[in-house]
Design a protein around this motif. Structure first.
Motif, PDB file in Angstrom:
ATOM      1  N   ALA A 158       6.158 -11.690   6.249  1.00 13.89           N
ATOM      2  CA  ALA A 158       4.938 -11.835   5.440  1.00 13.89           C
ATOM      3  C   ALA A 158       4.397 -10.468   5.011  1.00 13.89           C
ATOM      4  O   ALA A 158       4.009 -10.286   3.856  1.00 13.89           O
ATOM      5  CB  ALA A 158       3.874 -12.609   6.221  1.00 13.89           C
ATOM      6  N   VAL A 159       4.389  -9.500   5.913  1.00  9.46           N
ATOM      7  CA  VAL A 159       3.918  -8.162   5.579  1.00  9.46           C
ATOM      8  C   VAL A 159       4.842  -7.522   4.557  1.00  9.46           C
ATOM      9  O   VAL A 159       4.399  -6.903   3.582  1.00  9.46           O
ATOM     10  CB  VAL A 159       3.800  -7.282   6.847  1.00  9.46           C
ATOM     11  N   SER A 160       6.132  -7.696   4.743  1.00  9.33           N
ATOM     12  CA  SER A 160       7.113  -7.134   3.815  1.00  9.33           C
ATOM     13  C   SER A 160       6.945  -7.712   2.408  1.00  9.33           C
ATOM     14  O   SER A 160       6.951  -6.979   1.416  1.00  9.33           O
ATOM     15  CB  SER A 160       8.524  -7.411   4.349  1.00  9.33           C
ATOM     16  N   LEU A 161       6.760  -9.018   2.317  1.00  9.68           N
ATOM     17  CA  LEU A 161       6.555  -9.653   1.016  1.00  9.68           C
ATOM     18  C   LEU A 161       5.246  -9.204   0.379  1.00  9.68           C
ATOM     19  O   LEU A 161       5.176  -8.970  -0.823  1.00  9.68           O
ATOM     20  CB  LEU A 161       6.589 -11.174   1.153  1.00  9.68           C
ATOM     21  N   TRP A 162       4.204  -9.077   1.192  1.00 10.86           N
ATOM     22  CA  TRP A 162       2.908  -8.629   0.689  1.00 10.86           C
ATOM     23  C   TRP A 162       3.023  -7.224   0.113  1.00 10.86           C
ATOM     24  O   TRP A 162       2.541  -6.948  -0.983  1.00 10.86           O
ATOM     25  CB  TRP A 162       1.884  -8.689   1.821  1.00 10.86           C
ATOM     26  N   LEU A 163       3.680  -6.328   0.845  1.00  9.49           N
ATOM     27  CA  LEU A 163       3.856  -4.965   0.349  1.00  9.49           C
ATOM     28  C   LEU A 163       4.690  -4.954  -0.932  1.00  9.49           C
ATOM     29  O   LEU A 163       4.378  -4.234  -1.877  1.00  9.49           O
ATOM     30  CB  LEU A 163       4.516  -4.088   1.414  1.00  9.49           C
ATOM     31  N   ALA A 164       5.736  -5.756  -0.981  1.00  9.11           N
ATOM     32  CA  ALA A 164       6.574  -5.817  -2.180  1.00  9.11           C
ATOM     33  C   ALA A 164       5.761  -6.294  -3.385  1.00  9.11           C
ATOM     34  O   ALA A 164       5.925  -5.778  -4.495  1.00  9.11           O
ATOM     35  CB  ALA A 164       7.774  -6.731  -1.942  1.00  9.11           C
ATOM     36  N   GLN A 165       4.881  -7.267  -3.172  1.00  8.97           N
ATOM     37  CA  GLN A 165       4.027  -7.743  -4.265  1.00  8.97           C
ATOM     38  C   GLN A 165       3.090  -6.636  -4.741  1.00  8.97           C
ATOM     39  O   GLN A 165       2.875  -6.461  -5.941  1.00  8.97           O
ATOM     40  CB  GLN A 165       3.213  -8.961  -3.823  1.00  8.97           C
ATOM     41  N   ARG A 166       2.534  -5.885  -3.808  1.00  5.62           N
ATOM     42  CA  ARG A 166       1.636  -4.783  -4.166  1.00  5.62           C
ATOM     43  C   ARG A 166       2.401  -3.712  -4.937  1.00  5.62           C
ATOM     44  O   ARG A 166       1.876  -3.126  -5.874  1.00  5.62           O
ATOM     45  CB  ARG A 166       0.996  -4.166  -2.918  1.00  5.62           C
ATOM     46  N   LEU A 167       3.628  -3.451  -4.529  1.00  2.48           N
ATOM     47  CA  LEU A 167       4.448  -2.452  -5.220  1.00  2.48           C
ATOM     48  C   LEU A 167       4.842  -2.920  -6.614  1.00  2.48           C
ATOM     49  O   LEU A 167       5.050  -2.107  -7.511  1.00  2.48           O
ATOM     50  CB  LEU A 167       5.712  -2.148  -4.405  1.00  2.48           C
ATOM     51  N   GLY A 168       4.939  -4.226  -6.806  1.00  2.00           N
ATOM     52  CA  GLY A 168       5.357  -4.768  -8.093  1.00  2.00           C
ATOM     53  C   GLY A 168       4.221  -5.041  -9.055  1.00  2.00           C
ATOM     54  O   GLY A 168       4.454  -5.454 -10.185  1.00  2.00           O
ATOM     55  N   GLY A 169       3.002  -4.787  -8.637  1.00  2.61           N
ATOM     56  CA  GLY A 169       1.852  -5.057  -9.496  1.00  2.61           C
ATOM     57  C   GLY A 169       1.704  -4.037 -10.610  1.00  2.61           C
ATOM     58  O   GLY A 169       2.494  -3.105 -10.752  1.00  2.61           O
ATOM     59  N   GLU A 170       0.653  -4.222 -11.398  1.00  2.69           N
ATOM     60  CA  GLU A 170       0.422  -3.372 -12.569  1.00  2.69           C
ATOM     61  C   GLU A 170      -0.541  -2.217 -12.309  1.00  2.69           C
ATOM     62  O   GLU A 170      -0.726  -1.372 -13.166  1.00  2.69           O
ATOM     63  CB  GLU A 170      -0.114  -4.233 -13.722  1.00  2.69           C
ATOM     64  N   ALA A 171      -1.155  -2.178 -11.141  1.00  4.39           N
ATOM     65  CA  ALA A 171      -2.135  -1.136 -10.839  1.00  4.39           C
ATOM     66  C   ALA A 171      -1.494  -0.008 -10.037  1.00  4.39           C
ATOM     67  O   ALA A 171      -0.678  -0.249  -9.140  1.00  4.39           O
ATOM     68  CB  ALA A 171      -3.310  -1.724 -10.066  1.00  4.39           C
ATOM     69  N   THR A 172      -1.881   1.208 -10.349  1.00  4.70           N
ATOM     70  CA  THR A 172      -1.297   2.381  -9.699  1.00  4.70           C
ATOM     71  C   THR A 172      -1.783   2.560  -8.264  1.00  4.70           C
ATOM     72  O   THR A 172      -0.983   2.848  -7.375  1.00  4.70           O
ATOM     73  CB  THR A 172      -1.608   3.646 -10.530  1.00  4.70           C
ATOM     74  N   ALA A 173      -3.085   2.388  -8.013  1.00  7.75           N
ATOM     75  CA  ALA A 173      -3.641   2.645  -6.682  1.00  7.75           C
ATOM     76  C   ALA A 173      -2.975   1.796  -5.587  1.00  7.75           C
ATOM     77  O   ALA A 173      -2.594   2.348  -4.549  1.00  7.75           O
ATOM     78  CB  ALA A 173      -5.153   2.445  -6.684  1.00  7.75           C
ATOM     79  N   PRO A 174      -2.805   0.485  -5.768  1.00  9.21           N
ATOM     80  CA  PRO A 174      -2.140  -0.287  -4.723  1.00  9.21           C
ATOM     81  C   PRO A 174      -0.673   0.130  -4.508  1.00  9.21           C
ATOM     82  O   PRO A 174      -0.177   0.071  -3.395  1.00  9.21           O
ATOM     83  CB  PRO A 174      -2.221  -1.735  -5.212  1.00  9.21           C
ATOM     84  N   LYS A 175      -0.010   0.543  -5.572  1.00 10.22           N
ATOM     85  CA  LYS A 175       1.368   1.034  -5.428  1.00 10.22           C
ATOM     86  C   LYS A 175       1.390   2.254  -4.516  1.00 10.22           C
ATOM     87  O   LYS A 175       2.182   2.331  -3.572  1.00 10.22           O
ATOM     88  CB  LYS A 175       1.961   1.427  -6.785  1.00 10.22           C
ATOM     89  N   LEU A 176       0.519   3.214  -4.802  1.00  9.71           N
ATOM     90  CA  LEU A 176       0.498   4.445  -4.025  1.00  9.71           C
ATOM     91  C   LEU A 176       0.120   4.168  -2.571  1.00  9.71           C
ATOM     92  O   LEU A 176       0.762   4.674  -1.642  1.00  9.71           O
ATOM     93  CB  LEU A 176      -0.466   5.457  -4.652  1.00  9.71           C
ATOM     94  N   LYS A 177      -0.883   3.340  -2.358  1.00  8.98           N
ATOM     95  CA  LYS A 177      -1.303   3.014  -0.995  1.00  8.98           C
ATOM     96  C   LYS A 177      -0.208   2.276  -0.234  1.00  8.98           C
ATOM     97  O   LYS A 177       0.020   2.527   0.950  1.00  8.98           O
ATOM     98  CB  LYS A 177      -2.588   2.193  -1.013  1.00  8.98           C
ATOM     99  N   SER A 178       0.496   1.384  -0.909  1.00  3.84           N
ATOM    100  CA  SER A 178       1.588   0.654  -0.257  1.00  3.84           C
ATOM    101  C   SER A 178       2.737   1.587   0.088  1.00  3.84           C
ATOM    102  O   SER A 178       3.347   1.468   1.148  1.00  3.84           O
ATOM    103  CB  SER A 178       2.077  -0.484  -1.159  1.00  3.84           C
ATOM    104  N   LEU A 179       3.027   2.531  -0.789  1.00  5.52           N
ATOM    105  CA  LEU A 179       4.078   3.514  -0.505  1.00  5.52           C
ATOM    106  C   LEU A 179       3.688   4.415   0.663  1.00  5.52           C
ATOM    107  O   LEU A 179       4.529   4.739   1.519  1.00  5.52           O
ATOM    108  CB  LEU A 179       4.386   4.342  -1.748  1.00  5.52           C
ATOM    109  N   LEU A 180       2.416   4.814   0.732  1.00  4.58           N
ATOM    110  CA  LEU A 180       1.941   5.607   1.871  1.00  4.58           C
ATOM    111  C   LEU A 180       2.114   4.832   3.173  1.00  4.58           C
ATOM    112  O   LEU A 180       2.545   5.385   4.186  1.00  4.58           O
ATOM    113  CB  LEU A 180       0.470   5.990   1.682  1.00  4.58           C
ATOM    114  N   LEU A 181       1.784   3.558   3.150  1.00  3.45           N
ATOM    115  CA  LEU A 181       1.927   2.716   4.324  1.00  3.45           C
ATOM    116  C   LEU A 181       3.397   2.549   4.703  1.00  3.45           C
ATOM    117  O   LEU A 181       3.768   2.666   5.874  1.00  3.45           O
ATOM    118  CB  LEU A 181       1.271   1.355   4.077  1.00  3.45           C
ATOM    119  N   LEU A 182       4.243   2.306   3.723  1.00  2.00           N
ATOM    120  CA  LEU A 182       5.673   2.179   4.005  1.00  2.00           C
ATOM    121  C   LEU A 182       6.256   3.464   4.585  1.00  2.00           C
ATOM    122  O   LEU A 182       7.086   3.420   5.501  1.00  2.00           O
ATOM    123  CB  LEU A 182       6.441   1.800   2.731  1.00  2.00           C
TER     124      LEU A 182
END
Length: 126
Positions: A37-61
């Motif tokens: 579930a966490v992996s899918l959630w992060l993948a969804q955040r990485l695949g979104g259109e907003a930059t901030a969630p992408k960067l935060k998800s990458l920092l977390l990963l």
């Protein structure tokens, strides 16, 4: 990884990361359903259109991949590696900051993809 431009606090990152680590017991494992579930959630955040969630998800990963128990890494890889690789091409231009936020995403994506590759070859870098 809320959609704000505020940097995530170290405490919030550590709170999220804690269940993925070995913990106090060598045989600790995060239940597979939770990890998926966490992996899918992060993948969804990485695949979104907003930059901030992408960067935060990458920092977390990045943090997860350096401290996660070896048994937890394959599900993170299967769920997030492709989405992280897609961030290597992120080019959204911010009206206030220009290309800088997208450049940070690309830079962090390079780090995360490198970590994914090193963990698949059997060694952590952390």
């Amino acid at each position: 990884t809320e959609d704000s431009e505020d940097a995530p606090s170290l405490q919030s990152i550590n709170t999220i990361v804690a269940p993925f680590t070995k913990g106090k017991e060598e045989d600790f494992r995060l239940p597979e359903a939770q990890l998926r579930a966490v992996s899918l959630w992060l993948a969804q955040r990485l695949g979104g259109e907003a930059t901030a969630p992408k960067l935060k998800s990458l920092l977390l990963l990045e943090k997860l991949l350096t401290v996660a128990h070896d048994d937890n890494i394959p599900l993170l890889t299967s769920g997030c590696k492709d989405a992280s690789e897609a961030c290597l091409e992120w080019s959204a231009v911010d009206p206030r900051h220009g290309d800088r936020p997208a450049a940070l995403v690309r830079e962090k994506a390079r780090t995360v993809v490198s970590l994914f590759n090193s963990t698949q070859q059997g060694g952590k870098t952390g």
